[in-house]
Design a protein around this motif. Structure first.
Motif, mmCIF file in Angstrom:
data_model
loop_
_atom_site.group_PDB
_atom_site.id
_atom_site.type_symbol
_atom_site.label_atom_id
_atom_site.label_comp_id
_atom_site.label_asym_id
_atom_site.label_seq_id
_atom_site.Cartn_x
_atom_site.Cartn_y
_atom_site.Cartn_z
ATOM 1 N N ILE A 103 3.060 15.343 44.421
ATOM 2 C CA ILE A 103 3.218 16.244 43.272
ATOM 3 C C ILE A 103 4.700 16.306 42.931
ATOM 4 O O ILE A 103 5.520 16.651 43.780
ATOM 5 C CB ILE A 103 2.699 17.663 43.608
ATOM 6 C CG1 ILE A 103 1.206 17.621 43.963
ATOM 7 C CG2 ILE A 103 2.955 18.634 42.457
ATOM 8 C CD1 ILE A 103 0.663 18.935 44.522
ATOM 9 N N LEU A 116 -2.627 13.799 34.643
ATOM 10 C CA LEU A 116 -1.735 14.690 33.910
ATOM 11 C C LEU A 116 -1.454 14.026 32.567
ATOM 12 O O LEU A 116 -0.951 12.902 32.522
ATOM 13 C CB LEU A 116 -0.467 14.856 34.748
ATOM 14 C CG LEU A 116 0.490 15.990 34.483
ATOM 15 C CD1 LEU A 116 -0.219 17.316 34.296
ATOM 16 C CD2 LEU A 116 1.469 16.102 35.659
ATOM 17 N N LEU A 185 0.503 20.355 27.988
ATOM 18 C CA LEU A 185 -0.083 19.345 28.887
ATOM 19 C C LEU A 185 -1.524 19.687 29.216
ATOM 20 O O LEU A 185 -1.934 20.856 29.137
ATOM 21 C CB LEU A 185 0.686 19.311 30.217
ATOM 22 C CG LEU A 185 2.171 18.977 30.226
ATOM 23 C CD1 LEU A 185 2.714 19.053 31.654
ATOM 24 C CD2 LEU A 185 2.411 17.583 29.648
ATOM 25 N N ARG A 187 -4.037 19.044 32.569
ATOM 26 C CA ARG A 187 -4.065 18.527 33.943
ATOM 27 C C ARG A 187 -5.491 18.623 34.459
ATOM 28 O O ARG A 187 -6.129 19.672 34.315
ATOM 29 C CB ARG A 187 -3.133 19.367 34.809
ATOM 30 C CG ARG A 187 -3.216 19.022 36.253
ATOM 31 C CD ARG A 187 -2.131 19.695 37.096
ATOM 32 N NE ARG A 187 -1.857 18.819 38.199
ATOM 33 C CZ ARG A 187 -0.669 18.442 38.622
ATOM 34 N NH1 ARG A 187 0.410 18.905 38.074
ATOM 35 N NH2 ARG A 187 -0.553 17.598 39.614
ATOM 36 N N HIS A 233 3.115 28.107 43.688
ATOM 37 C CA HIS A 233 4.079 27.898 42.601
ATOM 38 C C HIS A 233 3.741 28.829 41.451
ATOM 39 O O HIS A 233 2.665 29.429 41.411
ATOM 40 C CB HIS A 233 4.012 26.447 42.098
ATOM 41 C CG HIS A 233 2.698 26.091 41.450
ATOM 42 N ND1 HIS A 233 1.543 25.870 42.180
ATOM 43 C CD2 HIS A 233 2.342 25.956 40.150
ATOM 44 C CE1 HIS A 233 0.550 25.593 41.352
ATOM 45 N NE2 HIS A 233 0.999 25.651 40.113
ATOM 46 N N GLN A 237 5.395 26.828 31.999
ATOM 47 C CA GLN A 237 5.237 26.907 30.543
ATOM 48 C C GLN A 237 5.036 28.353 30.035
ATOM 49 O O GLN A 237 5.422 29.294 30.698
ATOM 50 C CB GLN A 237 4.049 26.033 30.108
ATOM 51 C CG GLN A 237 4.247 24.546 30.305
ATOM 52 C CD GLN A 237 3.973 24.057 31.734
ATOM 53 O OE1 GLN A 237 3.679 24.840 32.634
ATOM 54 N NE2 GLN A 237 4.080 22.756 31.957
ATOM 55 N N PHE A 310 -1.767 23.639 29.800
ATOM 56 C CA PHE A 310 -0.480 24.321 29.891
ATOM 57 C C PHE A 310 0.121 24.384 28.486
ATOM 58 O O PHE A 310 0.567 23.347 27.965
ATOM 59 C CB PHE A 310 0.487 23.563 30.799
ATOM 60 C CG PHE A 310 -0.012 23.408 32.217
ATOM 61 C CD1 PHE A 310 0.133 24.443 33.141
ATOM 62 C CD2 PHE A 310 -0.620 22.242 32.637
ATOM 63 C CE1 PHE A 310 -0.317 24.302 34.450
ATOM 64 C CE2 PHE A 310 -1.071 22.091 33.941
ATOM 65 C CZ PHE A 310 -0.917 23.129 34.847
ATOM 66 N N MET A 346 13.388 22.248 36.477
ATOM 67 C CA MET A 346 12.153 22.311 37.296
ATOM 68 C C MET A 346 11.864 20.975 37.983
ATOM 69 O O MET A 346 11.415 20.956 39.120
ATOM 70 C CB MET A 346 10.959 22.790 36.457
ATOM 71 C CG MET A 346 10.137 21.689 35.830
ATOM 72 S SD MET A 346 9.015 22.298 34.608
ATOM 73 C CE MET A 346 8.048 20.820 34.353
ATOM 74 N N LEU A 349 13.673 20.461 41.318
ATOM 75 C CA LEU A 349 13.395 21.403 42.411
ATOM 76 C C LEU A 349 12.024 21.161 43.018
ATOM 77 O O LEU A 349 11.195 20.457 42.447
ATOM 78 C CB LEU A 349 13.448 22.838 41.862
ATOM 79 C CG LEU A 349 14.784 23.287 41.256
ATOM 80 C CD1 LEU A 349 14.613 24.593 40.507
ATOM 81 C CD2 LEU A 349 15.843 23.408 42.346
ATOM 82 N N LEU A 351 8.215 22.340 44.241
ATOM 83 C CA LEU A 351 7.121 23.039 43.570
ATOM 84 C C LEU A 351 7.216 24.560 43.736
ATOM 85 O O LEU A 351 6.996 25.321 42.796
ATOM 86 C CB LEU A 351 5.805 22.516 44.180
ATOM 87 C CG LEU A 351 4.489 23.088 43.694
ATOM 88 C CD1 LEU A 351 4.276 22.779 42.215
ATOM 89 C CD2 LEU A 351 3.327 22.520 44.518
ATOM 90 N N ARG A 355 12.133 29.164 40.202
ATOM 91 C CA ARG A 355 13.160 28.553 39.341
ATOM 92 C C ARG A 355 13.685 29.478 38.253
ATOM 93 O O ARG A 355 14.844 29.354 37.839
ATOM 94 C CB ARG A 355 12.609 27.244 38.739
ATOM 95 C CG ARG A 355 11.307 27.398 38.008
ATOM 96 C CD ARG A 355 10.645 26.058 37.728
ATOM 97 N NE ARG A 355 9.660 25.693 38.732
ATOM 98 C CZ ARG A 355 8.401 26.145 38.726
ATOM 99 N NH1 ARG A 355 7.973 26.943 37.769
ATOM 100 N NH2 ARG A 355 7.572 25.787 39.680
HETATM 101 C C1 GA4 Z 1 3.438 23.080 38.137
HETATM 102 C C2 GA4 Z 1 2.484 23.316 36.964
HETATM 103 C C3 GA4 Z 1 1.929 22.010 36.374
HETATM 104 O O1 GA4 Z 1 0.900 21.499 37.208
HETATM 105 C C4 GA4 Z 1 3.036 20.946 36.195
HETATM 106 C C5 GA4 Z 1 3.607 20.651 37.569
HETATM 107 C C6 GA4 Z 1 4.692 19.567 37.659
HETATM 108 C C7 GA4 Z 1 4.104 18.191 38.017
HETATM 109 O O2 GA4 Z 1 3.088 18.129 38.717
HETATM 110 O O3 GA4 Z 1 4.719 17.218 37.606
HETATM 111 C C8 GA4 Z 1 5.712 20.084 38.696
HETATM 112 C C9 GA4 Z 1 5.388 21.608 38.884
HETATM 113 C C10 GA4 Z 1 4.388 21.930 37.799
HETATM 114 C C11 GA4 Z 1 6.673 22.478 38.783
HETATM 115 C C12 GA4 Z 1 7.878 21.894 39.570
HETATM 116 C C13 GA4 Z 1 7.911 20.356 39.497
HETATM 117 C C14 GA4 Z 1 7.154 19.902 38.266
HETATM 118 C C15 GA4 Z 1 5.733 19.398 40.042
HETATM 119 C C16 GA4 Z 1 7.057 19.796 40.588
HETATM 120 C C17 GA4 Z 1 7.372 19.738 41.860
HETATM 121 C C18 GA4 Z 1 2.497 19.733 35.435
HETATM 122 C C19 GA4 Z 1 4.233 21.558 35.552
HETATM 123 O O4 GA4 Z 1 4.521 21.573 34.366
HETATM 124 O O5 GA4 Z 1 5.042 22.127 36.500
#
Ligand code: GA4
Length: 362
Positions: A103, A116, A185, A187, A233, A237, A310, A346, A349, A351, A355
């Protein structure tokens, strides 16, 4: 098999919070959006649910017809049933596309695979060519029909929030997500049955086999009561709308009666939408609405399939607390930033990072 209603007595989290189930799940607010009552009462209820105590509610009577959701579920379930090698055609998630277990870019791992997608028709059509090689245009039609239905629901909820918070422009929030270049988005998460997972390395699980043996794992990434499907997390958005099949797993971090935080299990409800306030809405409302922390702990012996929309603004949108939400007792809490700036932060960093704190005014 019957739905599992496990009550986990005292599982610790990174917050040291306790997991509660059963009766405590009753603290999740439900909003019946079709209940006969005045618009003002409905908007107050939605604003209360998204406010200090929760940042999360279950929406029923939401008006999204079941057929587009059923069509999407069967199209995505068919994708996840493909051999791993075929699914990899739609990957890697960089950040969009097909992903398995990993992730984001900073080492977070979950017991799931996912798709995604950018929620605009051209992007969906482009990606569909790698997801459904036999009938990509049908796949994109199914996805776009669903996105259109949930976008309307997101707008309705955002308008109710605008009204409930007494904004001058009650449509301020919904306008952010309806512009053609909005960065929303979609997911789709597929959590394998927990009782069939054992610890394989990433390559084995994601590239070689789609179903693995029933040997129990003694590896990491476990929380008392189950495996971490998706770690804790908040959503970055504006608003997230989640719908899932009848398999439990979602937990939200809510304050209990003594003000301590507790993980609350959210009983599955395939006919409902679960609504999450995101970080941007917390910033825009100067902390009046709360971006709820949540996670998925997979304990069931059946796969969990969830779909999350999202709702996000265009990249250049300036996010700054609205004048109506800044008062002497609640002075400005966040500095202005753009959604593009927030996204860069974001992705740099982990999950679980809080933030939005980085944008606080001291
Ligand atoms: C969390 C919410 C959504 O699933 C997401 C995730 C994103 C990803 O999977 O690419 C992020 C996560 C999410 C927040 C911090 C970053 C980005 C993974 C990650 C470690 C699609 C989103 O927009 O933010």
């Amino acid at each position: 098999p019957a739905r599992q209603e496990t009550v986990v007595a005292a599982a610790t989290s990174t917050h040291g919070a306790v997991v509660v189930g059963g009766g405590a799940a009753g603290c999740i607010p439900t909003v019946d959006m079709s209940a006969p009552r005045g618009r003002a009462a409905l908007s107050r209820q939605v604003a209360r649910a998204c406010g200090e105590q929760h940042g999360f509610f279950r929406a029923v009577g939401h008006g999204v017809p079941p057929a587009p959701a059923a069509r999407l579920d069967s199209a995505t379930a068919a994708f996840f049933a493909l051999p791993p090698g075929e699914k990899q055609r739609a990957g890697p998630p960089s950040p969009l596309g097909y992903g398995c277990r990993s992730i984001g870019f900073n080492g977070d791992v979950g017991e799931l695979e996912y798709l995604l997608l950018h929620a605009n028709p051209a992007a969906v059509a482009h990606k569909a060519r790698t997801i459904d090689t036999t009938d990509p245009s049908r796949f994109s039609a199914v996805v776009n029909e669903y996105i259109e239905a949930v976008r309307q629901l997101a707008c309705e909820i955002l308008d109710l929030l605008g009204e409930g918070l007494g904004l001058k422009d009650t449509r301020y929030f919904s306008k952010l997500i309806t512009s053609t270049d909005s960065d929303s988005l979609l997911r789709i998460n597929h959590y394998p049955p927990s009782c069939t997972i054992h610890k394989l390395d990433h390559d084995d699980q994601c590239k070689m086999k789609s179903v693995v043996s029933s040997k129990a794992s003694n590896g990491a990434n476990l929380t008392a009561g189950g495996r971490v499907g998706f770690g804790e997390h908040s959503d970055p958005q504006i608003l997230s709308l989640l719908r899932a099949n009848d398999v439990d797993g979602l937990q939200v971090l809510l304050p209990d009666r003594d003000g301590k935080e507790a993980w609350v299990q959210v009983p599955a409800d395939p006919s409902a939408f679960f609504v999450n306030v995101g970080d941007l809405l917390q910033a825009l409302t100067n902390g009046k609405l709360i971006s709820v922390r949540h996670r998925v702990i997979a304990t069931a012996c059946r796969p969990r399939l969830s779909t999350i929309y999202f709702a996000a603004p265009p990249l250049h949108t300036r996010i700054s607390p609205l004048a109506e939400t800044i008062t002497t007792s609640n002075p400005r809490r966040y500095r202005p930033f753009t959604w593009a700036e927030y996204k860069t932060t974001m992705y740099s960093l982990r999950l679980s990072h809080s933030r939005l704190d980085l944008f606080k005014i001291d």
